[in-house]
Every structure is written in C-alpha cells, then in structure tokens.
Design a protein around this motif. Structure first.
Motif, PDB file in Angstrom:
ATOM      1  N   UNK A  48     -47.721  82.169  86.119  1.00  0.00           N
ATOM      2  CA  UNK A  48     -47.564  83.213  87.131  1.00  0.00           C
ATOM      3  C   UNK A  48     -48.673  84.252  86.987  1.00  0.00           C
ATOM      4  N   UNK A  49     -49.139  84.759  88.122  1.00  0.00           N
ATOM      5  CA  UNK A  49     -50.133  85.827  88.093  1.00  0.00           C
ATOM      6  C   UNK A  49     -49.864  86.797  89.234  1.00  0.00           C
ATOM      7  N   UNK A  50     -49.901  88.095  88.904  1.00  0.00           N
ATOM      8  CA  UNK A  50     -49.821  89.142  89.928  1.00  0.00           C
ATOM      9  C   UNK A  50     -51.223  89.712  90.114  1.00  0.00           C
ATOM     10  N   UNK A  51     -51.765  89.573  91.311  1.00  0.00           N
ATOM     11  CA  UNK A  51     -53.124  90.038  91.581  1.00  0.00           C
ATOM     12  C   UNK A  51     -53.181  91.520  91.941  1.00  0.00           C
ATOM     13  N   UNK A  52     -52.034  92.128  92.269  1.00  0.00           N
ATOM     14  CA  UNK A  52     -52.013  93.562  92.563  1.00  0.00           C
ATOM     15  C   UNK A  52     -52.288  94.343  91.286  1.00  0.00           C
ATOM     16  N   UNK A  53     -53.162  95.329  91.357  1.00  0.00           N
ATOM     17  CA  UNK A  53     -53.494  96.119  90.168  1.00  0.00           C
ATOM     18  C   UNK A  53     -52.557  97.307  89.980  1.00  0.00           C
ATOM     19  N   UNK A  54     -51.767  97.637  91.001  1.00  0.00           N
ATOM     20  CA  UNK A  54     -50.897  98.820  90.930  1.00  0.00           C
ATOM     21  C   UNK A  54     -49.421  98.454  90.881  1.00  0.00           C
ATOM     22  N   UNK A  55     -49.109  97.211  90.535  1.00  0.00           N
ATOM     23  CA  UNK A  55     -47.723  96.744  90.517  1.00  0.00           C
ATOM     24  C   UNK A  55     -47.259  96.580  89.074  1.00  0.00           C
ATOM     25  N   UNK A  56     -46.025  97.048  88.794  1.00  0.00           N
ATOM     26  CA  UNK A  56     -45.458  96.872  87.461  1.00  0.00           C
ATOM     27  C   UNK A  56     -43.987  96.472  87.584  1.00  0.00           C
ATOM     28  N   UNK A  57     -43.606  95.460  86.840  1.00  0.00           N
ATOM     29  CA  UNK A  57     -42.231  94.981  86.815  1.00  0.00           C
ATOM     30  C   UNK A  57     -41.507  95.605  85.620  1.00  0.00           C
ATOM     31  N   UNK A  58     -40.418  96.304  85.893  1.00  0.00           N
ATOM     32  CA  UNK A  58     -39.651  96.939  84.833  1.00  0.00           C
ATOM     33  C   UNK A  58     -38.830  95.904  84.069  1.00  0.00           C
ATOM     34  N   UNK A  59     -38.317  96.315  82.923  1.00  0.00           N
ATOM     35  CA  UNK A  59     -37.458  95.428  82.124  1.00  0.00           C
ATOM     36  C   UNK A  59     -36.247  94.993  82.936  1.00  0.00           C
ATOM     37  N   UNK A  60     -35.683  95.929  83.726  1.00  0.00           N
ATOM     38  CA  UNK A  60     -34.516  95.582  84.549  1.00  0.00           C
ATOM     39  C   UNK A  60     -34.869  94.511  85.577  1.00  0.00           C
ATOM     40  N   UNK A  61     -36.063  94.596  86.150  1.00  0.00           N
ATOM     41  CA  UNK A  61     -36.507  93.566  87.089  1.00  0.00           C
ATOM     42  C   UNK A  61     -36.649  92.214  86.395  1.00  0.00           C
TER      43      UNK A  61
END
Length: 413
Positions: A48-61
């Motif tokens: 998996x790769x997220x290309x957005x530089x301003x996105x963060x997934x929290x622990x809850x997510x």
C-alpha cells in the motif's frame, strides 16, 4: 476541509463496508480466471502507498481498517452471485467452482502504523488470493479515512451537489462523452456515494453519451449494467516478470499470449503502458492487434497516445474504426468530452471515469494505491508513460528493467 477545520473522530465502529465479494472491479475476475487456469502456483507481495503528502492515518483509523478487513475476510460468495458470474460469457464453470470454495485469508495481511502516513499494509500469498484483496482494501481505507477524519455529512452533501451538476451537463448535451463507464470503486468516498452516482447516471438517457456500466460487479448486478474490466498492470508485471527465465522487456508478449490462450477473441482490451507504450507496440503486431478489440490508456499524453495507436492500426492494415480506445487516466467529463470530439471520427472511443464520479467533493480525494511489488520472490515494476506512477521497492531492479527496455528498443528491429 470543506471550508472548515478537520474534526477527527477519536473512535467509531462503522457498519460493514464491503458487503459482498462481488464488490470489486470486474478485471479482478477476468484476471483471476486466467491466474487460476495458468498461474495458480504464483506467489505475490502487494504494498500500500499513500501519495498524498498531507494525509495521516490515526491509530483509531488503523484499528478500524483492520476490523473492516477482518469482516471482509469472513465473506463467501452466494449461489446467486456465482450464477451471475457464470452468465458472463467468458467466465467458465471451473473458475466459478473455485470461487465457490474461495475465502480471503486475514493471515495474508500485515497491517500496522509503521509508515510516514500512519498506515502500512502489505499482503503476501498466492496471486489467486492477493490479487483479490487490492480493491476492497482501498475502498475500506478510503471510507474509514473520510468517515473518521471529517464531517462526512458535509462531504456527502457536496458530493450530491457536484453529481447533480455534472449529470445535468451530460443530460443537456453540454458534454458529449460517447460511451462511458464508472471506474471509481478503489477511490470512492463511500459505498453510499458510489451507489448514488451509479444509480443517478444509469436512470437517464443522454444526447451524445451512453452510460455503459461500472467496474463494480456488485453494482452492475444490482442495476442491470455491464460489468466493465479486462486486465490491470499486475497481469503484465506478474506474467512477464514473475518467471525468472523471462526477459522483462518482453513482458507484454507473455501477457498477451496467456490472455489469448484464456479468452481467444473475447474480453480483449489490452493495457499498453506497463513497460511503456512504445515497448508494448513491439509485441502488439498483426495477430494480437487483430484479436484484441481495443487498448486502454492509463498514463502519458492521451492525444499523443491515441494518435500513435490509430497510426499503428493503419500501419498494420487494420481499420481503426473497428477498434476501441478506452481512456481511463484521471478523467473528468470535460476531458472526456474533448477526447471524444477529437477521436470519434478516427476510431471508436470509450471512457472509464473513476474518482471524478465516485469521490468529487469539497475536499481533496486520497491518492492511494496498492501495487504488486514482488512475484515469486522476484522484484516486479511498472515503467509507465508518466514519471511518478511506478512503484517498486528495489531501485536496482527498476534500473535493470529500464536497461532491458532500452536494449530492446534499440536492437529489436
């Protein structure tokens, strides 16, 4: 987001996101059947790769994504779903019987917060299994992110407003799209949003446009539409590069040959840009160009690519008007309208439109992918017509693949 600050929801248990194993793109079944019959022993790794530089997934997510993938792994095909698949003319009974026994394995997944974006997902196992995980996983990640990271109701309201406007422009003939389909499952805002879009687009008639269907097999069945999809980059990468004896610059030949063995003249839209379109054309000579009904564009300048394909068909003595160019790279209705106007008198044209239909809101969509990074213990890579669309963990292998392609382009006359 939507003109307001983000409102992160600390903890939420959502309803099941993936409710049916048909809730994937049609090309997963098209490729899956050929994998089952010809490459059932192949093993792959997906990353998996997220290309957005301003996105963060929290622990809850991350925790909710894990739970949703566990729920997905509990699903089985129903007899009614299997009967639907069997009625697709190129799906064979032997593959349907395999699907009757098939179940996703949660043990194949590695999911953690050990990544810059806060979410790491890898899947390892047989290609038969791991190929099926890609689309549901991406749909789950999208929906969890947008439901837990923002005011989802506001996002959905903006989605509805934008959907109404774009449908109006097709209905009035402002946009003439020819044949177009919805390709947005992996990037959708939510299952609710995608179904709303497919339902609205399918219930109207348009001057100059025809809504053909959707890549989402579940929605195609529900709304009596055509399930659309043939092959993805993984097919060329794994068939062409997963066998250690193959020269990877000939990946397209191996992939096209295996496809024709499985389908003959059926289900024939070839993807051109896995190791550049110019290299693809070395193998897409008279036999394959005749057998395949068309080609799909997924990177590079669409006008240059389309003109190149028209010229290639003409050079082979084939009438381009008997073939189809399927455009599927970051399209909206305005781009599709212009491409349709440019090419419609030269060749058949069709469009697969994804994020613009399934996740057009007042917020930026996620740019996430899940790609094959290894096959049979060997690195695999895509060298597309756009820089930045490739994904490989080993830069040495990318260098090797580029050298192979360069040698072939210079010496294979």
């Amino acid at each position: 987001m939507c003109g307001a600050d983000k409102k992160r929801k600390k903890s939420i248990k959502m309803e099941r996101i993936i409710t049916s194993l048909l809730e994937t793109d049609m090309y997963k079944f098209s490729m899956g059947q050929a994998i089952y019959h010809q490459f059932s022993d192949y093993k792959t790794t997906w990353s998996f790769k997220c290309r957005n530089t301003d996105v963060f997934f929290t622990k809850e997510m991350v925790d909710e994504i894990k739970r949703q993938i566990q729920l997905y792994c509990d699903l089985r095909f129903t007899e009614e779903e299997l009967e639907y698949l069997h009625n697709i003319k190129w799906i064979k009974g032997s593959y349907v019987d395999f699907l009757r026994l098939w179940k996703a394995r949660y043990e194949d997944f590695e999911i953690s917060d050990d990544a810059e974006c806060g979410l790491k997902i890898e899947a390892r196992g047989t290609w038969l299994n791991t190929s099926m995980y890609e689309i549901p996983t991406l749909a789950i990640v999208n929906e969890v992110y947008f439901r837990m990271n923002d005011d989802y109701d506001k996002l959905l309201a903006s989605f509805r407003e934008k959907l109404d406007e774009k449908v109006r422009k097709v209905e009035t003939g402002e946009y003439n799209l020819g044949a177009f389909s919805e390709f947005g499952l992996r990037r959708r805002l939510s299952a609710e949003a995608q179904e709303l879009a497919v339902k609205e687009l399918s219930k109207r008639k348009y001057p100059g446009s025809t809504f053909v269907g959707t890549s989402n097999v579940y929605l195609a069945r529900k709304y009596n539409l055509v399930p659309v999809g043939t092959m993805a980059h993984e097919w060329i990468m794994c068939v062409g590069q997963g066998n250690h004896k193959h020269n990877p610059a000939y990946s397209n030949w191996y992939a096209l040959d295996a496809w024709v063995k499985e389908y003959g003249v059926l289900n024939g839209t070839a993807l051109t840009d896995a190791i550049t379109t110019d290299c693809f054309l070395k193998d897409f000579q008279l036999t394959y160009a005749t057998l395949f009904s068309g080609v799909r564009h997924d990177s590079g300048d669409p006008y240059e690519w389309g003109d190149k394909m028209v010229h290639h068909y003409e050079k082979l003595g084939l009438d381009p008007k008997t073939k189809t160019l399927l455009f599927s790279d970051s399209l909206d209705f305005e781009k599709a309208d212009k491409l349709n106007s440019y090419f419609k008198d030269k060749i058949k044209v069709a469009f697969g439109i994804g994020t613009y239909i399934s996740n057009d809101t007042c917020d930026e969509p996620l740019n996430i992918v899940m790609k094959t990074t290894a096959c049979n213990g060997m690195d695999v890579a895509k060298i597309s017509d756009d820089k930045g669309k490739g994904m490989c963990k080993n830069p040495d292998y990318v260098h090797y693949l580029n050298r192979c392609i360069k040698w072939r382009m210079e010496n294979d006359k």
